[in-house]
Motif scaffolding. Structure first.
Motif, short mmCIF file in Angstrom:
data_model
loop_
_atom_site.label_atom_id
_atom_site.label_comp_id
_atom_site.label_asym_id
_atom_site.label_seq_id
_atom_site.Cartn_x
_atom_site.Cartn_y
_atom_site.Cartn_z
N GLN A 142 0.86 -1.19 0.00
CA GLN A 142 0.00 0.00 0.00
C GLN A 142 0.89 1.23 0.00
O GLN A 142 1.60 1.51 0.96
CB GLN A 142 -0.92 0.00 1.22
CG GLN A 142 -1.91 1.15 1.21
CD GLN A 142 -2.90 1.08 2.37
OE1 GLN A 142 -2.77 0.23 3.25
NE2 GLN A 142 -3.89 1.95 2.36
N ASP A 146 3.51 6.36 -8.10
CA ASP A 146 3.35 5.83 -9.45
C ASP A 146 3.96 6.77 -10.50
O ASP A 146 3.86 8.00 -10.38
CB ASP A 146 1.86 5.65 -9.78
CG ASP A 146 1.23 4.54 -8.95
OD1 ASP A 146 1.93 3.59 -8.62
OD2 ASP A 146 0.02 4.65 -8.64
N SER A 176 4.23 -1.93 -11.75
CA SER A 176 3.23 -1.98 -10.68
C SER A 176 1.89 -2.41 -11.26
O SER A 176 1.42 -1.83 -12.25
CB SER A 176 3.10 -0.61 -10.01
OG SER A 176 2.04 -0.59 -9.09
N TRP A 177 1.29 -3.41 -10.66
CA TRP A 177 -0.03 -3.88 -11.10
C TRP A 177 -1.02 -3.77 -9.95
O TRP A 177 -0.68 -4.01 -8.79
CB TRP A 177 0.04 -5.34 -11.55
CG TRP A 177 0.55 -5.52 -12.96
CD1 TRP A 177 1.50 -4.78 -13.59
CD2 TRP A 177 0.13 -6.53 -13.89
NE1 TRP A 177 1.72 -5.25 -14.86
CE2 TRP A 177 0.88 -6.34 -15.07
CE3 TRP A 177 -0.78 -7.56 -13.84
CZ2 TRP A 177 0.74 -7.14 -16.20
CZ3 TRP A 177 -0.91 -8.39 -14.95
CH2 TRP A 177 -0.17 -8.17 -16.12
N ASN A 178 -2.24 -3.39 -10.32
CA ASN A 178 -3.34 -3.44 -9.35
C ASN A 178 -4.46 -4.30 -9.93
O ASN A 178 -4.27 -4.99 -10.94
CB ASN A 178 -3.82 -2.04 -8.99
CG ASN A 178 -4.43 -1.29 -10.17
OD1 ASN A 178 -4.80 -1.88 -11.18
ND2 ASN A 178 -4.53 0.02 -10.04
N PRO A 204 -7.51 -10.31 -7.94
CA PRO A 204 -7.96 -8.99 -7.49
C PRO A 204 -8.68 -9.09 -6.15
O PRO A 204 -9.44 -10.04 -5.90
CB PRO A 204 -8.93 -8.55 -8.60
CG PRO A 204 -8.56 -9.36 -9.79
CD PRO A 204 -8.09 -10.67 -9.25
N ASP A 238 0.00 -4.22 -6.01
CA ASP A 238 -0.66 -3.17 -5.24
C ASP A 238 -1.55 -3.80 -4.17
O ASP A 238 -1.86 -4.99 -4.22
CB ASP A 238 -1.50 -2.33 -6.22
CG ASP A 238 -2.30 -1.24 -5.54
OD1 ASP A 238 -1.74 -0.17 -5.28
OD2 ASP A 238 -3.50 -1.47 -5.28
N LYS A 239 -2.00 -2.98 -3.22
CA LYS A 239 -2.85 -3.49 -2.12
C LYS A 239 -4.16 -4.06 -2.62
O LYS A 239 -4.81 -4.85 -1.92
CB LYS A 239 -3.15 -2.36 -1.13
CG LYS A 239 -3.99 -1.22 -1.70
CD LYS A 239 -4.58 -0.33 -0.63
CE LYS A 239 -5.69 -1.02 0.09
NZ LYS A 239 -6.56 -0.11 0.86
N MET A 240 -4.58 -3.72 -3.85
CA MET A 240 -5.83 -4.26 -4.38
C MET A 240 -5.62 -5.60 -5.08
O MET A 240 -6.51 -6.09 -5.77
CB MET A 240 -6.49 -3.26 -5.33
CG MET A 240 -6.95 -2.00 -4.62
SD MET A 240 -7.97 -2.34 -3.15
CE MET A 240 -9.44 -3.06 -3.91
N LEU A 241 -4.45 -6.20 -4.87
CA LEU A 241 -4.20 -7.56 -5.32
C LEU A 241 -3.90 -8.43 -4.11
O LEU A 241 -3.22 -8.00 -3.17
CB LEU A 241 -3.02 -7.62 -6.29
CG LEU A 241 -3.25 -7.07 -7.69
CD1 LEU A 241 -1.95 -7.12 -8.49
CD2 LEU A 241 -4.35 -7.84 -8.41
#
Length: 960
Positions: free
Chosen positions: A641, A647, A674-676, A755, A773-776
């Motif tokens: 996070q 970014d 970086s991936w979300n 996700p 990312d935190k959404m993964l």
């Protein structure tokens, strides 16, 4: 017909209503170039004269003219009282299908009253001469053709928010000057009712406004004037030359005034310009309470729970069962009326009519005796909506009786039908005012005169006391009622002792030992007491709000007990709500002895379990009893996070990757793709991130010149103000760096990701170079066997059941979905903990497992590998793309669309793929499911309920 023709014909007309009404209306249609009812609707189904039924006292009722969705229209003879005509229309609005306009006329005047639901009413008066004015004639044209053009701009909700906020701020200012808050609250509610009484005509001739104007002229006398008015309202009598009705009801029993300054009077006088007759009681009480209660003043601008949400409990618990009873009674009444009309003997006819009248009066008496209890009533919004619903039903029954030839009954449902318990003295008194105002509004809006002597009937049924613990530490008694509804206080179990005190906490433990776990949320005590009321016959059903955490943990014990002694018949498992001004997620739960098919989240189901899930009556289970498994620990993580603008674009990253640094290290140390979640469900965005890791010092970070400079400029200004000291201190690092996750995937060539929130539960492979990312959610495994088990139907069903949701979108929560999931024996995360992996000839990768499980590991891996290859080929067809090596050696190639295929490639996303579910994808998943089912030793024909039951049994067995 021209306006002049119409005016000349009807000016000075002395014909009575019956002789002239229809001719007047037909001429008006010709004037407006609108078809008249006879021409437009030969059946009288949607536009007709004399819409209604024969009144018991003789004559036709309900409306002289009616047009569905447009208006009800009532005529009176010239010089007659049009207010009386308006009240007559109001009385019959249910039978007129609630038209948006109520229009009255005496041949020389036409008055249009707007009646749009949820709006502040407007009124337009047109004389005959006004019809020469095209703009005024247009108002009538709209009434016939487009009534929406007459919808008032101001809504009752907006007016109520404005009025409550302004009055609350006024009361707050008085308290800030040192006046006792309880006295200010009582005084404010008296003045509030004066404003309301003036706008509905109970204080005539703008009496309260004139008093305030005189107070501004003679400020030394204002306290005496106010005291005199309030005393007179308490007893009735003369105030100067004005006759004042007897109000009483307890609200005016004592006049303890607060000294007012000139500024206070000016503000109070400004309030008289608002339309207090149109305030919405179901929200006003909540908003006004925030201004009166010192503990809630910070919420003055916060939102409130809308009435439609409250009706999700009031309707199934209070109104729907009564309506079902009424439908049965109505059918019987119609049969008796038909038998009476067909009877040849007067004696037989009288006997049938006597039964009809008895059935009718008995039904009304049933409503009169019906009681609704809210044991945490707050400012009364639940009670008001319940009372309004009961009055609407009673009104419908009265009109149905009149249509059958019975004498019109006067409504008897009133504030005596609602009972309340409320600890907060501000809210308890305000609840009474809310119910009073709502009752008066309803009566006036439906054309009924108010019963007086006194106007405000005493409401002693709202008790100010604690609902779950008496002052002496004993358990309180709740009054007997037909049903219980309400929104009990939300307070987490861990906070109870600190906020309520040791003595109160000890009393709860003592009273409810064995019934409510000590760690349960405070709301659970209301559920338990309601359950006991139902079990002991002191109530029939209950509908209560709870935080959605009641579905699990220690909280769920109260729902377990409810399901053991009665049943949940209606529930919303996870809904948005506003509590103390804050947006929260709640469960709305209706339970008890009401015989109706269960409904969960607005869908019929066979049974509702204690975890607020549905199932068949044959297989009964509660998957929320599943426990975390040690064999799954330390494998699933949330991504990093960043907490800041770390970014950067891929193009900028590649520029920096070519630049040298003074200490000789490359920028690839701190620049990563970086991936979300969107990179997974849609197309990769080509976003990179500056990442100084978990432990890098500021001095060392500064050597990476361009990335560090960017963070200084774009991240530092906000991060040094972060309320969490560690984030402010280490501003150059991500806010939550997730060191355990980084360590777990550090030596893997790839890892599994899904996700956190997604419509479809999709798992993909991520290259080791990508920072999630935190959404993964990351699963630290590199083998296709684990990947395949996770992507199987078995894990998908489990994750949907044990995960949570963001709105209607499923959320994958590692602690409840991954850590509780029982993998096939021999293939658990503990069994694949070694990083030793084997690549098969197909390219599939299996973990190092015991020999007896190797065949299953291979079968699952081969199927998973095939699924992944097929998906990749669909996402990135070789003919449509070019693969460009990344500037950092070893990083995955960049995928660039060929110009002629750029538009098509944008549509190739995993979300679109799983929305379509092409046959090849279905087949690939079926092959994977068969391999996983074989590893479990299960049939592939198991239905969802059976799969969940088997998984739950495995979980509980392994958790022992």
């Amino acid at each position: 017909m021209t306006p002049n023709d119409f005016i000349n014909k009807w000016q000075g007309m002395t014909l009575n209503e019956r002789a002239a009404a229809q001719a007047h209306f037909i001429d008006l249609c010709h004037l407006l170039n609108e078809p008249d009812p006879i021409t437009a609707d030969k059946t009288g189904d949607w536009f007709c004269f004399e819409r209604g039924a024969m009144k018991a006292g003789g004559g036709n009722g309900w409306a002289d003219v009616w047009k569905r969705g447009h208006f009800g229209w009532e005529y009176k003879s010239p010089g007659k009282n049009l207010d009386q005509a308006f009240r007559q229309l109001q009385l019959y609005t249910p039978s007129l299908e609630y038209p948006p306009l109520l229009i009255v006329s005496d041949l020389e005047r036409i008055i249009i009253h707007t009646a749009f639901t949820g709006t502040v009413p407007d009124q337009y008066t047109l004389t005959l001469n006004d019809l020469r004015d095209p703009s005024k004639l247009q108002l009538l044209k709209w009434a016939f053709s487009d009534p929406e053009k007459l919808r008032p701009i101001d809504t009752t909700a907006a007016l109520t928010e404005r009025a409550a906020r302004q009055f609350g701020e006024w009361a707050e200012a008085l308290c800030q000057r040192g006046h006792d808050s309880a006295t200010v609250a009582h005084f404010s509610q008296q003045l509030l009712f004066c404003l309301f009484a003036q706008d509905i005509g109970l204080l005539s001739n703008q009496l309260f406004t004139r008093l305030l104007e005189n107070g501004l002229k003679y400020p030394a006398q204002v306290e005496q004037m106010l005291a005199s008015l309030l005393d007179t309202m308490a007893t009735g009598g003369l105030f100067g030359s004005e006759a004042i009705d007897w109000f009483n009801g307890g609200l005016f029993a004592d006049a303890v005034l607060v000294p007012l300054e000139t500024a206070d009077l000016k503000t109070l006088h400004s309030f008289t310009k608002l339309n207090w007759s149109a305030i919405e009681p179901s929200i006003f009480g909540t908003l006004f309470e925030r201004g009166l209660d010192p503990k809630q003043r910070a919420q003055l601008g916060a939102h409130y729970t809308d009435p439609n949400s409250i009706m999700r409990l009031v309707a199934p618990v209070v109104l729907m069962p009564l309506r079902k009873e009424w439908q049965s009674v109505q059918k019987e009444m119609l049969q008796l009326k038909t038998a009476a009309d067909a009877a040849k003997s007067p004696a037989v006819r009288d006997k049938q009519l006597t039964k009809l009248r008895a059935l009718f009066t008995g039904t009304l008496e049933r409503l009169n005796q019906f009681r609704v209890l809210d044991p945490a009533c707050g400012s009364g919004n639940f009670l008001f909506l319940a009372l309004k619903g009961l009055k609407d039903l009673e009104h419908e029954i009265i009109l149905a009786g009149e249509q059958l030839g019975l004498m019109r009954a006067f409504p008897t449902v009133s504030p005596h039908n609602v009972l309340g318990i409320e600890k907060n003295h501000y809210a308890a008194e305000l609840a009474r005012v809310t119910v009073w105002i709502g009752e008066i509004q309803w009566m006036l809006q439906h054309g009924f005169s108010l019963s007086k002597n006194p106007i405000l009937k005493p409401i002693n049924i709202i008790e100010q006391r604690d609902a779950v613990v008496n002052a002496d530490g004993s358990e309180p008694e709740w009054p007997t009622a037909d049903v219980i509804i309400g929104n009990p206080p939300f307070l987490g179990g861990s906070k109870k002792r600190g906020l309520l005190g040791d003595d109160y906490f000890a009393a709860l433990e003592t009273i409810y030992a064995g019934r409510v776990p000590a760690g349960a949320d405070l709301v659970c005590y209301w559920f338990e007491k309601a359950r006991v009321q139902i079990e002991t016959g002191k109530a029939r059903a209950a509908g209560l709000v709870s935080t959605n955490s009641i579905r699990g943990g220690s909280n769920r014990k109260v729902l377990d007990q409810i399901c053991q002694t009665t049943r949940i018949f209606n529930a919303w498992s996870d809904e948005p709500w506003v509590n103390d001004g804050a947006a929260v997620r709640v469960s709305l739960i209706s339970f008890g002895e009401i015989k109706t098919p269960p409904v969960l989240n607005d869908e019929r189901v066979a049974v509702i379990y204690a975890d607020l899930t549905a199932g068949s009556s044959e297989i009964k289970m509660d998957v929320t009893t599943a426990k975390p498994l040690n064999e799954n620990s330390g494998v699933s993580f949330q991504g990093s996070q960043k907490i800041g603008a770390f970014d950067i674009s891929g193009d900028l990253a590649r520029e920096w990757l070519a630049l040298p640094n003074p200490h000789g290290r490359p920028n690839s140390d701190v620049l990563k793709p970086s991936w979300n979640g969107l990179d997974v469900t849609r197309r990769p965005r080509d976003v990179w991130i500056i990442d100084f890791g978990c432990t890098m010092s500021e001095m060392d970070a500064a050597f990476y010149e361009m990335p560090f400079g960017y963070v200084v400029e774009n991240v530092k200004p906000e991060r040094i103000k972060n309320p969490r000291p560690v984030r402010a201190k280490y501003w150059w690092r991500h806010g939550d760096t997730q060191p355990a996750m980084r360590k777990a995937i550090n030596h893997l060539p790839r890892y599994v990701a899904t996700p956190h929130v997604a419509k479809h539960r999709i798992f993909i492979w991520m290259h080791y170079s990508i920072l999630p990312d935190k959404m993964l959610i990351v699963i630290a495994r590199a083998d296709d066997t684990t990947f395949g088990i996770l992507h199987s139907r078995f894990h998908q069903l489990w994750s949907l059941k044990l995960g949570t949701s963001l709105g209607a979108t499923p959320r994958y929560t590692p602690t409840t979905t991954f850590e509780t999931f029982p993998f096939p024996i021999g293939l658990t995360p503990a069994d694949t903990a070694s990083h030793a992996i084997e690549t098969l000839a197909s390219g599939a990768i299996i973990p190092s497992v015991a020999s007896e499980y190797r065949a299953h590991a291979i079968a699952i891996a081969e199927a998973a590998h095939q699924l992944n290859q097929l998906r990749d080929n669909w996402l990135n067809p070789p003919e449509w793309i070019d693969r460009v090596p990344e500037v950092v050696a070893g990083y995955p190639d960049r995928i660039i669309a060929k110009p002629e295929y750029a538009a098509q490639l944008k549509q190739r996303t995993l979300t679109n793929l799983y929305n379509k579910q092409p046959a090849w994808l279905v087949n690939a998943h079926q092959q994977l499911d068969q391999a996983v089912a074989a590893a479990y030793g299960w049939s592939t024909e198991l239905n969802e309920a059976a799969i969940l039951q088997q998984l739950l049994q495995l979980n509980l067995a392994r958790a022992e």
